[in-house]
Design an enzyme around this catalytic site. Structure first.
Site, PDB file in Angstrom:
ATOM      1  CB  SER A 117      -4.806 -12.503  -0.109  1.00  0.00           C
ATOM      2  OG  SER A 117      -5.458 -11.484   0.610  1.00  0.00           O
ATOM      3  CD  GLU A 163      -6.950  13.468  36.950  1.00  0.00           C
ATOM      4  OE1 GLU A 163      -6.669  14.222  36.006  1.00  0.00           O
ATOM      5  OE2 GLU A 163      -7.787  13.757  37.822  1.00  0.00           O
ATOM      6  N   GLY A 220      -5.661   4.913   8.929  1.00  0.00           N
ATOM      7  CA  GLY A 220      -6.645   4.517   7.920  1.00  0.00           C
ATOM      8  C   GLY A 220      -8.080   4.680   8.415  1.00  0.00           C
ATOM      9  CD  GLN A 280      -3.762   4.993   5.281  1.00  0.00           C
ATOM     10  OE1 GLN A 280      -4.470   5.545   4.449  1.00  0.00           O
ATOM     11  NE2 GLN A 280      -3.592   5.479   6.494  1.00  0.00           N
ATOM     12  CD  GLU A 332       5.962   6.100  12.518  1.00  0.00           C
ATOM     13  OE1 GLU A 332       4.795   6.215  12.131  1.00  0.00           O
ATOM     14  OE2 GLU A 332       6.787   5.378  11.933  1.00  0.00           O
ATOM     15  CG  HIS A 369       5.447   6.183   5.006  1.00  0.00           C
ATOM     16  ND1 HIS A 369       5.958   7.429   5.260  1.00  0.00           N
ATOM     17  CD2 HIS A 369       6.190   5.318   5.744  1.00  0.00           C
ATOM     18  CE1 HIS A 369       6.963   7.311   6.121  1.00  0.00           C
ATOM     19  NE2 HIS A 369       7.134   6.040   6.415  1.00  0.00           N
ATOM     20  N   GLY A 429      -5.665  -3.342   3.812  1.00  0.00           N
ATOM     21  CA  GLY A 429      -5.502  -3.277   5.273  1.00  0.00           C
ATOM     22  C   GLY A 429      -5.873  -1.912   5.805  1.00  0.00           C
ATOM     23  CG  ASP A 460       5.085   9.140   8.813  1.00  0.00           C
ATOM     24  OD1 ASP A 460       3.882   9.426   8.724  1.00  0.00           O
ATOM     25  OD2 ASP A 460       5.493   8.021   9.181  1.00  0.00           O
ATOM     26  CD  GLU A 477      -8.715  14.949  32.795  1.00  0.00           C
ATOM     27  OE1 GLU A 477      -8.342  16.016  32.283  1.00  0.00           O
ATOM     28  OE2 GLU A 477      -8.888  14.796  34.006  1.00  0.00           O
TER      29      GLU A 477
HETATM   30  N1  NAP Z   1      -1.321   2.258   9.232  1.00  0.00           N
HETATM   31  C1  NAP Z   1      -1.751   3.444   8.830  1.00  0.00           C
HETATM   32  O1  NAP Z   1      -2.854   3.881   9.181  1.00  0.00           O
HETATM   33  C2  NAP Z   1      -0.923   4.276   7.870  1.00  0.00           C
HETATM   34  C3  NAP Z   1      -0.975   5.670   7.915  1.00  0.00           C
HETATM   35  C4  NAP Z   1      -0.313   6.415   6.921  1.00  0.00           C
HETATM   36  C5  NAP Z   1       0.425   5.752   5.945  1.00  0.00           C
HETATM   37  N2  NAP Z   1       0.500   4.382   5.979  1.00  0.00           N
HETATM   38  C6  NAP Z   1       1.255   3.718   4.913  1.00  0.00           C
HETATM   39  O2  NAP Z   1       0.343   2.960   4.136  1.00  0.00           O
HETATM   40  C7  NAP Z   1       1.006   1.810   3.595  1.00  0.00           C
HETATM   41  C8  NAP Z   1       0.217   0.578   3.986  1.00  0.00           C
HETATM   42  O3  NAP Z   1       0.247   0.444   5.393  1.00  0.00           O
HETATM   43  P1  NAP Z   1      -0.930  -0.320   6.131  1.00  0.00           P
HETATM   44  O4  NAP Z   1      -0.761  -0.041   7.603  1.00  0.00           O
HETATM   45  O5  NAP Z   1      -2.229  -0.003   5.470  1.00  0.00           O
HETATM   46  O6  NAP Z   1      -0.517  -1.830   5.825  1.00  0.00           O
HETATM   47  P2  NAP Z   1      -1.254  -3.158   6.326  1.00  0.00           P
HETATM   48  O7  NAP Z   1      -2.612  -2.845   6.865  1.00  0.00           O
HETATM   49  O8  NAP Z   1      -0.347  -3.895   7.240  1.00  0.00           O
HETATM   50  O9  NAP Z   1      -1.381  -3.955   4.939  1.00  0.00           O
HETATM   51  C9  NAP Z   1      -1.974  -5.191   4.927  1.00  0.00           C
HETATM   52  C10 NAP Z   1      -2.351  -5.511   3.507  1.00  0.00           C
HETATM   53  O10 NAP Z   1      -1.165  -5.670   2.704  1.00  0.00           O
HETATM   54  C11 NAP Z   1      -1.250  -6.893   2.003  1.00  0.00           C
HETATM   55  N3  NAP Z   1       0.095  -7.433   1.776  1.00  0.00           N
HETATM   56  C12 NAP Z   1       1.076  -7.585   2.674  1.00  0.00           C
HETATM   57  N4  NAP Z   1       2.180  -8.097   2.086  1.00  0.00           N
HETATM   58  C13 NAP Z   1       1.858  -8.267   0.779  1.00  0.00           C
HETATM   59  C14 NAP Z   1       2.567  -8.769  -0.338  1.00  0.00           C
HETATM   60  N5  NAP Z   1       3.833  -9.187  -0.240  1.00  0.00           N
HETATM   61  N6  NAP Z   1       1.928  -8.832  -1.522  1.00  0.00           N
HETATM   62  C15 NAP Z   1       0.640  -8.407  -1.656  1.00  0.00           C
HETATM   63  N7  NAP Z   1      -0.085  -7.915  -0.616  1.00  0.00           N
HETATM   64  C16 NAP Z   1       0.518  -7.854   0.586  1.00  0.00           C
HETATM   65  C17 NAP Z   1      -2.062  -7.777   2.915  1.00  0.00           C
HETATM   66  O11 NAP Z   1      -2.647  -8.784   2.131  1.00  0.00           O
HETATM   67  P3  NAP Z   1      -2.749 -10.343   2.605  1.00  0.00           P
HETATM   68  O12 NAP Z   1      -4.172 -10.590   2.892  1.00  0.00           O
HETATM   69  O13 NAP Z   1      -2.227 -11.039   1.402  1.00  0.00           O
HETATM   70  O14 NAP Z   1      -1.848 -10.499   3.806  1.00  0.00           O
HETATM   71  C18 NAP Z   1      -3.105  -6.803   3.428  1.00  0.00           C
HETATM   72  O15 NAP Z   1      -4.168  -6.655   2.505  1.00  0.00           O
HETATM   73  C19 NAP Z   1       2.416   1.840   4.160  1.00  0.00           C
HETATM   74  O16 NAP Z   1       3.257   2.447   3.228  1.00  0.00           O
HETATM   75  C20 NAP Z   1       2.280   2.705   5.403  1.00  0.00           C
HETATM   76  O17 NAP Z   1       3.486   3.350   5.794  1.00  0.00           O
HETATM   77  C21 NAP Z   1      -0.145   3.638   6.901  1.00  0.00           C
END
Ligand code: NAP
Length: 315
Positions: free
Chosen positions: A38, A212, A119, A15, A180, A93, A13, A176, A216
């Site tokens: 998935s 504005e 990401g 990240q 946020e 995280h 996803g 973090d 900006e």
């Molecule tokens: N969002 C950000 O940019 C960001 C920034 C810094 C840190 N983080 C950290 O990075 C980590 C991931 O966050 P994210 O935002 O990247 O998550 P995300 O995009 O919501 O993750 C989605 C992915 O996780 C898979 N998934 C979900 N539940 C699952 C399960 N039970 N078993 C296997 N696969 C599963 C999904 O696969 P399916 O296709 O099977 O649903 C999909 O590939 C977290 O710890 C978050 O705090 C995120």
């Protein structure tokens, strides 16, 4: 570790996809793992990866678990038995580690490589030859090589091109969550919506108010990042300097400060983590409802029209 440069990625996803692509382009052998139901495994195929089942999680020396934080407990309950002694687990995280939302095995390294950016930025900056800084921590150094492994992963995603910061899981999680809530996804959007609303209710054209209050923002945020806040303000007009400094004193009152301190205390005590778990059990209904309300607001509809106009002119 059997191979210093082999990593399995769970989650493709926000990240997971940037990590998989960056690490592959940094010379790592990257494998991707998915549950049977998935939807994102298709995205991995499109990017040239071969999706593998979660049953085979134990076949890689290092696993980056890049799934949503609220999915960690059930993922761990279901798959921890597949994790081998000496395997490394990497998280982006520290939430699950700090609040111990899951019982990760004690015979695995538990490492944090937390990019300080979304990401999309992790990928875009990497492609541009740069990166996003990352905070590193080692929560469980079973192998004795935890720091070296974390540094190697950070280098693989491009973070060392701009700076890696060694710290603790606790610092990463508290900073973090607090930033946020107080700033990036809470304070700032709230302030934007209020300032826009006050202007429009005061009779100012919505398009001008949007330019504005939203458009900006990026220009000034870029300057904050590039030159720092003081230098950005120093370079502003005397009117902006005087108005900004005096408004800041009026807005950021002692009451506001104590609200911020309460927010940090709730993060520290675990009150926020418990509220999040309750909201997750409820399917995030209140959170999603609030975002849907925002989507229907004048700020958003005017924003769509201003952005469309900008895109048309840029074609
Ligand atoms: N969002 C950000 O940019 C960001 C920034 C810094 C840190 N983080 C950290 O990075 C980590 C991931 O966050 P994210 O935002 O990247 O998550 P995300 O995009 O919501 O993750 C989605 C992915 O996780 C898979 N998934 C979900 N539940 C699952 C399960 N039970 N078993 C296997 N696969 C599963 C999904 O696969 P399916 O296709 O099977 O649903 C999909 O590939 C977290 O710890 C978050 O705090 C995120």
């Amino acid at each position: 570790m059997t191979s210093a440069h082999e990593i399995g990625i769970v989650g493709f996803g926000n990240q997971g996809k940037p990590w998989a692509l960056n690490l592959r382009e940094s010379g790592w052998q990257v494998r991707t793992f998915f549950r049977a139901s998935s939807r994102t495994s298709e995205h991995a195929k499109e990017s040239g990866f071969r999706p593998e089942p979660l049953d085979d999680l134990g076949s890689v020396p290092l696993l980056a678990i890049l799934i949503p934080d609220d999915a960690m407990p059930s993922f761990c309950a279901e798959h921890a038995s597949r994790i081998r002694e000496g395997q490394g687990l990497v998280f982006a995280h520290g939430f699950t580690l700090h609040y111990q939302t899951a019982l990760w095995p004690s015979f695995a390294d538990r490492l944090l490589v937390a990019p300080k950016g979304i990401g999309a930025a992790v990928r875009e900056r990497f492609v541009a030859g740069s990166g996003v800084p990352a905070v590193l921590a080692v929560e469980n150094d079973f192998s004795g090589n935890g720091w070296a492994i974390a540094r190697r992963v950070a280098a693989g995603i491009g973070a060392d091109r701009v700076g890696i910061y060694e710290g603790t899981v606790r610092d990463e999680v508290e900073a973090d969550l607090f930033s946020e809530q107080a700033l990036l996804c809470g304070g700032l959007p709230g302030l934007v919506a209020e300032t826009y609303d006050v202007l429009v209710k005061g009779g100012v054209s919505p398009e001008i108010a949007y330019l504005e209050c939203v458009h900006e923002l990026k220009f000034i945020a870029d300057l904050f990042q590039k030159n720092g806040i003081a230098e950005t303000l120093r370079a502003a007009s005397p009117t902006a300097q005087f108005g900004g400094v005096s408004a800041s004193r009026r807005l950021i009152s002692p009451d506001f400060r104590s609200k911020l301190e309460r927010m940090l205390a709730e993060i520290r005590k675990g009150t926020f983590a418990r509220a999040l778990a309750a909201e997750a059990r409820d399917g995030f209904s209140q959170t999603r409802g609030a975002i849907e309300n925002l989507r229907g607001s004048s700020l958003e509809s005017v924003g769509r029209s201003v952005r469309r106009r900008i895109e048309e002119r840029n074609r």
